[in-house]
Design a protein around this motif. Structure first.
Motif, PDB file in Angstrom:
ATOM      1  N   SER A 123       5.093   8.374   0.331  1.00  0.00           N
ATOM      2  CA  SER A 123       5.881   9.233  -0.554  1.00  0.00           C
ATOM      3  C   SER A 123       5.473  10.679  -0.305  1.00  0.00           C
ATOM      4  CB  SER A 123       5.647   8.846  -2.012  1.00  0.00           C
ATOM      5  OG  SER A 123       6.555   9.493  -2.875  1.00  0.00           O
ATOM      6  N   LEU A 124       6.436  11.497   0.131  1.00  0.00           N
ATOM      7  CA  LEU A 124       6.166  12.878   0.518  1.00  0.00           C
ATOM      8  C   LEU A 124       6.290  13.837  -0.665  1.00  0.00           C
ATOM      9  CD1 LEU A 124       8.188  13.149   3.859  1.00  0.00           C
ATOM     10  CD2 LEU A 124       5.704  13.027   3.614  1.00  0.00           C
ATOM     11  N   HIS A 125       5.271  14.694  -0.819  1.00  0.00           N
ATOM     12  CA  HIS A 125       5.291  15.701  -1.882  1.00  0.00           C
ATOM     13  C   HIS A 125       4.734  17.039  -1.401  1.00  0.00           C
ATOM     14  CE1 HIS A 125       6.578  12.502  -4.442  1.00  0.00           C
ATOM     15  NE2 HIS A 125       5.564  11.774  -4.005  1.00  0.00           N
ATOM     16  N   ILE A 126       4.821  17.271  -0.088  1.00  0.00           N
ATOM     17  CA  ILE A 126       4.305  18.515   0.482  1.00  0.00           C
ATOM     18  C   ILE A 126       5.358  19.620   0.375  1.00  0.00           C
ATOM     19  CG2 ILE A 126       2.643  17.450   2.044  1.00  0.00           C
ATOM     20  CD1 ILE A 126       4.683  17.584   4.265  1.00  0.00           C
ATOM     21  N   PRO A 127       4.931  20.875   0.209  1.00  0.00           N
ATOM     22  CA  PRO A 127       5.886  21.988   0.171  1.00  0.00           C
ATOM     23  C   PRO A 127       6.354  22.339   1.578  1.00  0.00           C
ATOM     24  CG  PRO A 127       3.654  22.816   0.059  1.00  0.00           C
ATOM     25  CD  PRO A 127       3.535  21.315   0.048  1.00  0.00           C
ATOM     26  N   LYS A 174       0.849  -1.192   0.000  1.00  0.00           N
ATOM     27  CA  LYS A 174       0.000   0.000   0.000  1.00  0.00           C
ATOM     28  C   LYS A 174       0.886   1.244   0.000  1.00  0.00           C
ATOM     29  CE  LYS A 174      -3.835  -2.285   2.351  1.00  0.00           C
ATOM     30  NZ  LYS A 174      -4.665  -2.351   3.562  1.00  0.00           N
ATOM     31  N   LEU A 175       0.705   2.059  -1.028  1.00  0.00           N
ATOM     32  CA  LEU A 175       1.481   3.288  -1.188  1.00  0.00           C
ATOM     33  C   LEU A 175       0.620   4.482  -0.803  1.00  0.00           C
ATOM     34  CD1 LEU A 175       3.842   5.071  -2.235  1.00  0.00           C
ATOM     35  CD2 LEU A 175       2.817   4.882  -4.517  1.00  0.00           C
ATOM     36  N   GLY A 176       1.125   5.313   0.094  1.00  0.00           N
ATOM     37  CA  GLY A 176       0.434   6.535   0.484  1.00  0.00           C
ATOM     38  C   GLY A 176       1.127   7.753  -0.087  1.00  0.00           C
ATOM     39  N   ILE A 177       0.406   8.545  -0.850  1.00  0.00           N
ATOM     40  CA  ILE A 177       0.971   9.744  -1.458  1.00  0.00           C
ATOM     41  C   ILE A 177       0.510  10.951  -0.648  1.00  0.00           C
ATOM     42  CG2 ILE A 177       1.062  11.153  -3.547  1.00  0.00           C
ATOM     43  CD1 ILE A 177       0.518   8.562  -5.124  1.00  0.00           C
ATOM     44  N   HIS A 178       1.460  11.608   0.005  1.00  0.00           N
ATOM     45  CA  HIS A 178       1.145  12.748   0.880  1.00  0.00           C
ATOM     46  C   HIS A 178       1.306  14.028   0.071  1.00  0.00           C
ATOM     47  CE1 HIS A 178       1.474  14.464   5.229  1.00  0.00           C
ATOM     48  NE2 HIS A 178       0.662  15.169   4.458  1.00  0.00           N
ATOM     49  N   ALA A 179       0.201  14.508  -0.455  1.00  0.00           N
ATOM     50  CA  ALA A 179       0.043  15.671  -1.351  1.00  0.00           C
ATOM     51  C   ALA A 179      -0.063  15.175  -2.789  1.00  0.00           C
ATOM     52  CB  ALA A 179       1.139  16.699  -1.212  1.00  0.00           C
ATOM     53  N   TYR A 180      -1.229  15.447  -3.387  1.00  0.00           N
ATOM     54  CA  TYR A 180      -1.551  14.870  -4.690  1.00  0.00           C
ATOM     55  C   TYR A 180      -1.495  15.931  -5.785  1.00  0.00           C
ATOM     56  CZ  TYR A 180      -3.656  11.174  -7.562  1.00  0.00           C
ATOM     57  OH  TYR A 180      -3.888  10.184  -8.493  1.00  0.00           O
ATOM     58  N   GLY A 181      -0.301  16.542  -5.918  1.00  0.00           N
ATOM     59  CA  GLY A 181      -0.091  17.511  -6.982  1.00  0.00           C
ATOM     60  C   GLY A 181       0.479  16.838  -8.215  1.00  0.00           C
ATOM     61  N   LEU A 199       8.172   2.316   5.154  1.00  0.00           N
ATOM     62  CA  LEU A 199       9.200   3.030   4.389  1.00  0.00           C
ATOM     63  C   LEU A 199       8.728   4.444   4.105  1.00  0.00           C
ATOM     64  CD1 LEU A 199      11.677   3.399   2.507  1.00  0.00           C
ATOM     65  CD2 LEU A 199      10.349   2.236   0.709  1.00  0.00           C
ATOM     66  N   LEU A 200       9.539   5.429   4.507  1.00  0.00           N
ATOM     67  CA  LEU A 200       9.251   6.836   4.247  1.00  0.00           C
ATOM     68  C   LEU A 200      10.185   7.331   3.149  1.00  0.00           C
ATOM     69  CD1 LEU A 200       7.708   9.435   5.170  1.00  0.00           C
ATOM     70  CD2 LEU A 200       9.612   9.842   6.761  1.00  0.00           C
ATOM     71  N   VAL A 201       9.611   7.916   2.082  1.00  0.00           N
ATOM     72  CA  VAL A 201      10.379   8.402   0.933  1.00  0.00           C
ATOM     73  C   VAL A 201      10.143   9.908   0.808  1.00  0.00           C
ATOM     74  CG1 VAL A 201      10.791   8.185  -1.545  1.00  0.00           C
ATOM     75  CG2 VAL A 201      10.058   6.177  -0.215  1.00  0.00           C
ATOM     76  N   ASN A 202      11.219  10.679   0.804  1.00  0.00           N
ATOM     77  CA  ASN A 202      11.095  12.137   0.751  1.00  0.00           C
ATOM     78  C   ASN A 202      11.789  12.704  -0.486  1.00  0.00           C
ATOM     79  OD1 ASN A 202      10.761  14.843   1.297  1.00  0.00           O
ATOM     80  ND2 ASN A 202      12.239  14.910   2.972  1.00  0.00           N
ATOM     81  N   THR A 203      10.988  13.151  -1.448  1.00  0.00           N
ATOM     82  CA  THR A 203      11.543  13.882  -2.595  1.00  0.00           C
ATOM     83  C   THR A 203      10.989  15.305  -2.596  1.00  0.00           C
ATOM     84  OG1 THR A 203       9.793  13.006  -4.037  1.00  0.00           O
ATOM     85  CG2 THR A 203      11.904  11.832  -4.028  1.00  0.00           C
ATOM     86  N   ALA A 204      10.542  15.763  -1.423  1.00  0.00           N
ATOM     87  CA  ALA A 204       9.932  17.089  -1.303  1.00  0.00           C
ATOM     88  C   ALA A 204      10.951  18.102  -0.784  1.00  0.00           C
ATOM     89  CB  ALA A 204       8.710  17.007  -0.393  1.00  0.00           C
TER      90      ALA A 204
END
Length: 310
Positions: free
Chosen positions: A195-199, A137-144, A221-226
């Motif tokens: 997967s983090l995508h928040i500003p 299960k993948l959680g996308i934090h901010a759906y831009g 697993l926490l992935v940060n490309t933000a």
């Protein structure tokens, strides 16, 4: 036609093909293009902006001092999605429009996010047996723009995709086949991978903290490309010491990188510099989009991607 000078001020230069594309757009509009690449000393930037009417930047800092020096400046365009390297309040005070180029780097960042997920579940390629993304299960934090591309690619891996975005209507998220949840807490409780995508804003800085991440299931697993500022590093280190099942991979090297690396050598990875948008395609797309937006603003007053107040 009014004469305009467009400055490309990039300490980390665009690829030549991107510069060629920018030049074609600017000169076709009848404007002059000036390049300031690898300028190093800040004084060089302050001198170059004095007669510029428009500026294209990448990660370069445009603050009150630069804006004060740029007496003829009308617009700054950050070639990329993030714009926290520009002082928006100072720009507004100087009657300067600030824009970004959303969407141009999105696929590049999304591909990196998925690549980091694969690396993490395969134990950083250390030769030991790992797991697969399929069925997780993948959680996308901010759906831009980036989040939507992550969802698109993750479907090909056979992942079950959830998303939370306080500013994106549920029906928009679910129209893509992504499951919308009601809160960040629910997202973290539900998903194996986040997967983090928040500003980085006043509200989001340090918001990815112990209480939130500790909600993740075993093996999270926490992935940060933000942005690195959204992570509460001290609390994440403390939590990872207690929960030896958690992993953290990031495209933005933390301030506490050495501590993370020493304590969690098999559960942590950071790129040596931010690489999400570092592809030839993204470089070209963002640069040319920036040039097109400048021409649209100077010729027609188009402010579609304005990010500061008037």
């Amino acid at each position: 036609m009014e004469f305009m000078k467009v400055l490309v001020a990039t300490d980390k230069p665009f690829a030549k093909v991107a510069v060629d594309g920018i030049r074609k757009e600017i000169e076709a509009a009848g404007y002059e293009l000036v390049l300031l690449e690898k300028y190093g000393e800040r004084a060089n930037l302050l001198e170059a902006v004095k007669d510029a009417n428009a500026i294209i930047i990448r990660s370069d800092i445009i603050d009150a001092e630069v804006l004060e020096a740029a007496k003829e400046l009308k617009i700054v365009v950050r070639a990329g999605a993030g714009f926290d390297n520009v002082d928006l309040e100072a720009a507004t005070a100087h009657n300067v429009c600030v824009m970004n180029t959303p969407g141009q780097n999105s696929n590049a960042v999304a591909e990196l996010a998925l690549g980091m997920m694969v690396m993490a579940v395969r134990n950083m390629y250390n030769g030991t047996s790992g797991t697969e993304l399929k069925g997780k299960k993948l959680g996308i934090h901010a759906y831009g723009n980036v989040g939507r591309n992550v969802a698109r690619i993750a479907r090909g891996f056979g992942m079950e995709i959830y998303a939370y975005d306080a500013f994106c209507p549920k029906e928009v998220i679910e129209a893509d086949g992504t499951k919308a949840v009601d809160s960040a807490e629910e997202l973290y409780e539900t998903c194996d991978v986040i997967s983090l995508h928040i500003p980085a804003t006043a509200e989001t800085k340090n918001s990815i903290n112990r209480a939130l991440v500790n909600r993740m299931p075993k093996g999270g697993l926490l992935v940060n490309t933000a942005r690195k500022e959204v992570i509460n590093e001290a609390e994440l280190i403390e939590l990872m010491e207690e929960r030896t099942d958690l992993k953290y991979v990031t495209d933005i090297m933390p301030a506490a990188d050495l501590m993370f690396a020493e304590k969690f050598p098999t559960r942590y990875f950071a790129t040596p510099k931010k690489m999400g948008a570092q592809t030839a395609e993204a470089n070209i797309n963002a640069g040319i989009a920036a040039a097109q937006q400048i021409v649209g603003f100077l010729k027609d007053g188009c402010e579609r991607f304005r990010v500061n107040k008037k």
